[in-house]
Design an enzyme around this catalytic site. Structure first.
Site, short mmCIF file in Angstrom:
data_model
loop_
_atom_site.label_atom_id
_atom_site.label_comp_id
_atom_site.label_asym_id
_atom_site.label_seq_id
_atom_site.Cartn_x
_atom_site.Cartn_y
_atom_site.Cartn_z
N ASP A 49 56.64 17.84 46.69
CA ASP A 49 56.95 18.03 45.27
C ASP A 49 56.32 19.31 44.75
O ASP A 49 55.35 19.83 45.31
CB ASP A 49 56.37 16.87 44.45
N ASP A 50 56.85 19.74 43.61
CA ASP A 50 56.23 20.73 42.71
C ASP A 50 56.41 22.18 43.17
O ASP A 50 55.87 23.09 42.53
CB ASP A 50 54.73 20.46 42.48
N HIS A 100 63.11 17.95 40.52
CA HIS A 100 61.85 17.36 40.02
C HIS A 100 61.67 17.77 38.55
O HIS A 100 60.55 18.00 38.12
CB HIS A 100 60.72 17.85 40.91
N HIS A 104 58.65 20.04 34.92
CA HIS A 104 57.72 19.00 35.38
C HIS A 104 57.27 18.10 34.23
O HIS A 104 56.09 18.01 33.88
CB HIS A 104 56.50 19.59 36.10
N TYR A 141 55.60 12.17 38.44
CA TYR A 141 54.64 11.06 38.36
C TYR A 141 55.26 9.72 38.78
O TYR A 141 54.63 8.68 38.66
CB TYR A 141 54.02 10.94 36.95
N HIS A 191 52.46 17.70 48.38
CA HIS A 191 52.81 18.79 47.46
C HIS A 191 52.66 20.11 48.21
O HIS A 191 51.57 20.40 48.73
CB HIS A 191 51.88 18.77 46.24
NI NI Z 1 55.23 16.50 40.54
#
Ligand code: NI
Length: 241
Positions: A49-50, A100, A104, A141, A191
């Site tokens: 993610d991210d 995503h 965010h 989350y 991540h």
């Molecule tokens: Ni995230």
């Protein structure tokens, strides 16, 4: 979605044909292709993610390529600008790409317009880079509500193994947390924005490959487990339980 099980039906030749199809040709833009995995092989899906974040994502892509392992990336829309080459490389190397949100944000509680903007802008940015596609969604989350499920136009991908790699960025601890826990069917959350997580991910891959696991994208995991992807369904692990 709606393409059914691909694993058994698609030959390598067909997969190559799809992979070489021009942008806009449909399934070629969305499918990460069939996983060629022997029956009974324990499977895990690594998810990141991210990103994208060039300094760390590029190194991760190189490490995964060396090991011939696919993963799934849930990208933040506002980080796509200027990173088109990196995202195209992701796609070309057989990774699944998902959304995503653009900034965010927690989607639970968003108005319809805000929700549509968060997903729509990211979808537009991905389409500009990769052509039309289906982008599965991971809510930041892991937070979502009934409306999130009702609005979804893809599966909602959560996870079953979370080493909380953002917390201490301790590679040793992250590797141990994942490799001690990992079981057949798990979806692992990491991540790709931390060097410690990239280091951990590659060691996790080496350890689990040694143990006989195969790595697949989330899409491939569902297909290999005979699960039809549906909008709004929650993906945690397959088999569940
Ligand atoms: Ni995230």
């Amino acid at each position: 979605m709606g393409k059914g099980r691909r694993g058994a039906a698609l030959t390598l030749a067909a997969a190559l044909t799809l992979a070489l199809a021009p942008p806009g040709a449909g399934p070629a833009q969305t499918a990460t292709g069939p996983a060629r995995v022997p029956d009974q092989t324990p499977l895990v899906a690594l998810t990141f993610d991210d990103g994208p974040r060039p300094a760390t994502t590029e190194r991760l892509l190189d490490g995964l390529a060396l090991r011939e392992v696919p993963a799934t990336f849930f990208l933040i829309g506002c980080q796509l600008e200027g990173n088109g080459d990196l995202v195209r490389e992701m796609k070309a190397r057989g990774h699944q790409i998902g959304i995503h949100t653009f900034d965010h944000v927690k989607v639970a509680g968003l108005s319809r317009a805000e929700y549509d903007e968060q997903l729509g802008k990211t979808r537009e940015a991905l389409t500009a880079i990769l052509g039309p596609g289906e982008w599965w969604f991971r809510p930041p989350y892991g937070l979502m509500d009934e409306e999130t499920r009702a609005r979804a136009d893809s599966p909602l991908v959560l996870w079953s193994v979370d080493p909380e790699d953002w917390k201490d960025r301790d590679t040793e601890r992250i590797v141990a947390a994942v490799t001690e826990q990992a079981q057949d069917g798990d979806i692992i959350l990491l991540h790709d924005i931390y060097d410690s997580s990239v280091d951990a991910a590659l060691r996790i891959v080496d350890t689990l490959l040694d143990r006989g696991f195969a790595f697949v994208t989330v899409e491939q995991l569902l297909a290999l487990r005979g699960v039809e992807p549906e909008p709004g369904m929650t993906c945690i692990r397959f088999p569940f339980g």
